[in-house]
Design a protein around this motif. Structure first.
Motif, PDB file in Angstrom:
ATOM      1  N   GLY A 288       0.819  -1.205   0.000  1.00 11.97           N
ATOM      2  CA  GLY A 288       0.000   0.000   0.000  1.00 11.97           C
ATOM      3  C   GLY A 288       0.853   1.254   0.000  1.00 11.97           C
TER       4      GLY A 288
ATOM      5  N   SER B 194       0.117   3.994   2.197  1.00 11.93           N
ATOM      6  CA  SER B 194      -0.259   4.847   3.321  1.00 11.93           C
ATOM      7  C   SER B 194       0.975   5.411   4.026  1.00 11.93           C
ATOM      8  CB  SER B 194      -1.089   4.048   4.317  1.00 11.93           C
ATOM      9  OG  SER B 194      -0.233   3.217   5.058  1.00 11.93           O
TER      10      SER B 194
ATOM     11  N   HIS C   6       2.892   2.790   5.766  1.00 17.15           N
ATOM     12  CA  HIS C   6       3.702   1.977   4.844  1.00 17.15           C
ATOM     13  C   HIS C   6       5.035   2.665   4.546  1.00 17.15           C
ATOM     14  CE1 HIS C   6      -0.047  -0.154   3.821  1.00 17.15           C
ATOM     15  NE2 HIS C   6       0.748  -1.130   3.447  1.00 17.15           N
TER      16      HIS C   6
ATOM     17  N   PHE D 145      -6.096   3.070  11.607  1.00 16.53           N
ATOM     18  CA  PHE D 145      -6.865   3.886  10.667  1.00 16.53           C
ATOM     19  C   PHE D 145      -5.940   4.447   9.587  1.00 16.53           C
ATOM     20  CE2 PHE D 145      -8.039   8.323   9.694  1.00 16.53           C
ATOM     21  CZ  PHE D 145      -9.172   8.090   8.943  1.00 16.53           C
ATOM     22  N   LEU D 146      -4.776   4.925  10.009  1.00 13.44           N
ATOM     23  CA  LEU D 146      -3.821   5.505   9.053  1.00 13.44           C
ATOM     24  C   LEU D 146      -3.272   4.461   8.077  1.00 13.44           C
ATOM     25  CD1 LEU D 146      -1.592   7.967  11.095  1.00 13.44           C
ATOM     26  CD2 LEU D 146      -3.333   8.534   9.423  1.00 13.44           C
ATOM     27  N   SER D 147      -3.197   3.200   8.516  1.00 11.34           N
ATOM     28  CA  SER D 147      -2.581   2.175   7.672  1.00 11.34           C
ATOM     29  C   SER D 147      -3.455   1.823   6.458  1.00 11.34           C
ATOM     30  CB  SER D 147      -2.313   0.907   8.484  1.00 11.34           C
ATOM     31  OG  SER D 147      -3.526   0.229   8.722  1.00 11.34           O
ATOM     32  N   LYS D 148      -4.708   2.218   6.490  1.00  8.70           N
ATOM     33  CA  LYS D 148      -5.637   2.006   5.369  1.00  8.70           C
ATOM     34  C   LYS D 148      -5.771   0.542   4.976  1.00  8.70           C
ATOM     35  CE  LYS D 148      -5.239   6.540   3.291  1.00  8.70           C
ATOM     36  NZ  LYS D 148      -4.381   7.301   2.392  1.00  8.70           N
ATOM     37  N   ILE D 149      -5.619  -0.345   5.964  1.00  6.53           N
ATOM     38  CA  ILE D 149      -5.823  -1.771   5.701  1.00  6.53           C
ATOM     39  C   ILE D 149      -7.156  -2.150   6.328  1.00  6.53           C
ATOM     40  CG2 ILE D 149      -5.000  -4.086   6.311  1.00  6.53           C
ATOM     41  CD1 ILE D 149      -2.157  -2.819   6.114  1.00  6.53           C
ATOM     42  N   PRO D 150      -8.005  -2.892   5.615  1.00 11.69           N
ATOM     43  CA  PRO D 150      -9.338  -3.202   6.133  1.00 11.69           C
ATOM     44  C   PRO D 150      -9.291  -3.765   7.557  1.00 11.69           C
ATOM     45  CG  PRO D 150      -9.019  -4.193   3.977  1.00 11.69           C
ATOM     46  CD  PRO D 150      -7.781  -3.454   4.296  1.00 11.69           C
TER      47      PRO D 150
END
Lengths: 269, 286
Positions: free
Chosen positions: A13, A15, A18, A57-62
């Protein structure tokens, strides 16, 4: 399904999380674990949990992926929670035989399960957002002092990369072997533990044989690509500390300080 | 001018020192030109994989010599230079991927060679583009299809800037779509970048696009020449229980039945054309 295991998996990703330097990510994960253990009241624990949720939330992983990784150790969390629940000290609120429930026990069990949850979540974040190669690279860097003791740090890092790379491949293979043995009438669903253990032998033996065959092939392939150990090797991606990393460190330190302050000034439950 | 890139002189090899054991390779003398597309055919245990391993010094000859670009493969100091020049792609696509991310796997070769980071980046992008995998550069390697994995393996070799790629049955574990993808990639690389391709396979159909075919049997070269010439020898190939491409086989059988058809048909298109001609000629007769 075995292939559902999310532990150690990486989700590529773009983010902010990442993009952090892998070394920083590893160090901060340890710092977070430390912070979790020095939390001594609900307020500080809430601060830590919220900050971890913020990072998630910041990692943008479900969030589903994190829940999946929680599922694996749910049993351990429940077990420790129950043990703690019944083994508190002090005045019992309720007593039945040797089982007594105390305020202390209730608090302890909530505390322990929250701590374990936070630890699992932080380590999941680390593996979800760090590519195995970066991770191995970072570990190589962090362990460099060990080469003074004649430990070949590069080899260890290489082994880690390859091990992580083959986790999904071997899981898939285990799954196939299980199906094949089931099709031949192997009793994998038996409740009887000895029977179940016996049924696992015809799964592990072919798995080991094939793992060795794969290892042999891989060694050949690595030789074909001029692998000759860590000496003279360069890297495509160079680890570099950028302002974002400094910010992440400051953020973690801020959380740590807040936890220490709330520990000292808050009345302990 | 085409120069000889790989040369073998009376190459002999066997896996054990036992005197009674037969040689796996029994006196092979071939030369492969720069920029050539060579297909090596033969059924299992004909020694074709063993031959491939001699081209990039995974094995050393028991007797005779192998030269790569004029360098004797017994010359240890040139080992990595030879391996860089002659890349080998193996059969199982799963077992030759080192890293979990596509672009990191491609970078593995140049990283080993000690190339500067910026140049590695360029080489990786270029290699991925030439096998049509650029858009997958950040994907996880285990999620790729068989054909994509094999193309990734080719890209991993390309990033080392080789002169020659040897592929040891690269399509054996692939489905027809994946097989087509890999073959098209090889043909493109050979035509556009002038890379020497040595394709080892037991699918006769894969040989029709190559410049030259070598047929191996029991450790020695049975036939060698242009695909058209080699596959003319249908009866000889049958004797050694080897196949010919399906179209060639069909035409051959029709000819045996007395149909008037040309020789040396290889591809499906040619076959269709020849049959159309035949039918039209017949129509005129009646």
């Amino acid at each position: 399904m075995l292939t559902d295991i999310t532990l150690g998996q990486f989700f590529p990703g773009e983010s902010l999380i990442h993009k952090l330097d892998a070394r920083i990510k590893i160090l901060l994960t340890f710092v977070y674990m430390l912070i979790t253990f020095i939390c001594s009241n609900y307020f500080s624990l809430t601060i830590t949990l919220c900050s971890v949720l913020f990072v998630i939330f910041l990692s943008k992983i479900p969030i589903k992926m994190y829940l999946k990784s929680m599922k694996m150790i749910l049993f351990i969390i429940l077990f420790t929670a129950i043990i703690n629940f019944f083994s508190g000290n002090g005045e019992p609120i309720f007593q039945w035989g040797i089982f007594k429930i105390t305020v202390d026990g209730i608090n302890n069990s909530i505390f322990v399960s929250l701590r374990l949850t936070i630890i699992v979540l932080t380590s999941s974040i680390l593996t979800f957002v760090t590519s195995p190669t970066d991770m191995a690279d970072a570990i190589e860097h962090l362990m460099k002092p060990l080469s003074a003791f004649k430990i070949n740090v590069h080899d260890i890092a290489m082994m880690m990369t390859i091990a992580l790379r083959f986790v999904p491949t071997l899981l898939e293979e285990a799954d196939k072997t299980m199906s094949a043995q089931k099709a031949r009438g192997s009793d994998l669903e038996s409740k009887n533990i000895t029977k179940k253990a016996k049924a696992l032998i015809p799964i592990f033996v072919p798995l080991f044989v094939s793992a060795f065959r794969r290892a042999y092939d891989l060694a050949t392939a690595m030789e074909c690509r001029c692998y000759k150990g860590g000496e003279g090797r360069t890297r495509m991606k160079i680890l570099k500390i950028v302002p974002l990393d400094v910010f992440a460190v400051l953020f973690t330190l801020a959380i740590g300080i807040m936890v220490i302050i709330s520990n000292t000034f808050y009345w302990r439950w | 001018m085409m120069t000889n890139f790989i040369e073998t002189e009376d190459l002999k090899f066997k896996y054990s020192d036992d005197v009674n054991e037969k040689n796996v390779l029994d006196g092979i003398s071939i030369s492969i030109k720069k920029g050539e597309f060579l297909t090596v055919l033969g059924h299992n245990a004909s020694g074709k994989s063993t031959l491939a391993k001699h081209f990039n010094v995974l094995l050393l000859p028991f007797g005779g010599k192998v030269f790569v670009n004029g360098i004797d493969t017994k010359n240890e100091s040139e080992l990595y230079e030879i391996r860089r020049m002659v890349g080998l792609v193996l059969q199982n696509p799963d077992n030759q991927i080192v890293a979990s991310i596509v672009e990191e796997d491609v970078a593995f070769g140049p990283e080993n060679l000690g190339v500067k980071p910026k140049e590695i980046r360029e080489r990786v992008d270029e290699a991925l583009k030439s096998v049509d995998m650029y858009e997958h550069r950040n994907s996880a390697t285990y999620k790729l299809s068989g054909g994509q994995k094999q193309r990734l393996a080719i890209a991993g070799i390309l990033a080392m800037k080789p002169e020659c790629i040897v592929l040891d049955e690269p399509t054996a574990m692939l489905d027809p779509v994946g097989r087509r993808e890999v073959l098209d990639t090889l043909i493109k690389l050979n035509h556009e970048s002038g890379i020497t391709v040595i394709l080892i396979t037991h699918y006769m159909d894969e040989a029709i696009n190559s410049d030259r075919v070598i047929i191996m049997n029991e450790g020695s070269v049975l036939l060698s020449g242009k695909p058209r010439e080699v596959f003319k020898e249908v009866e000889l190939l049958k004797k050694y229980s080897l196949d010919v491409p399906q179209s060639t086989e069909l035409i051959h059988r029709l000819k045996l039945k007395g149909c008037n058809l040309p020789e040396g048909i290889l591809s499906t298109d040619e076959c269709v054309q020849a049959l159309e001609h035949l039918l039209e000629d017949n129509k005129c007769q009646y």
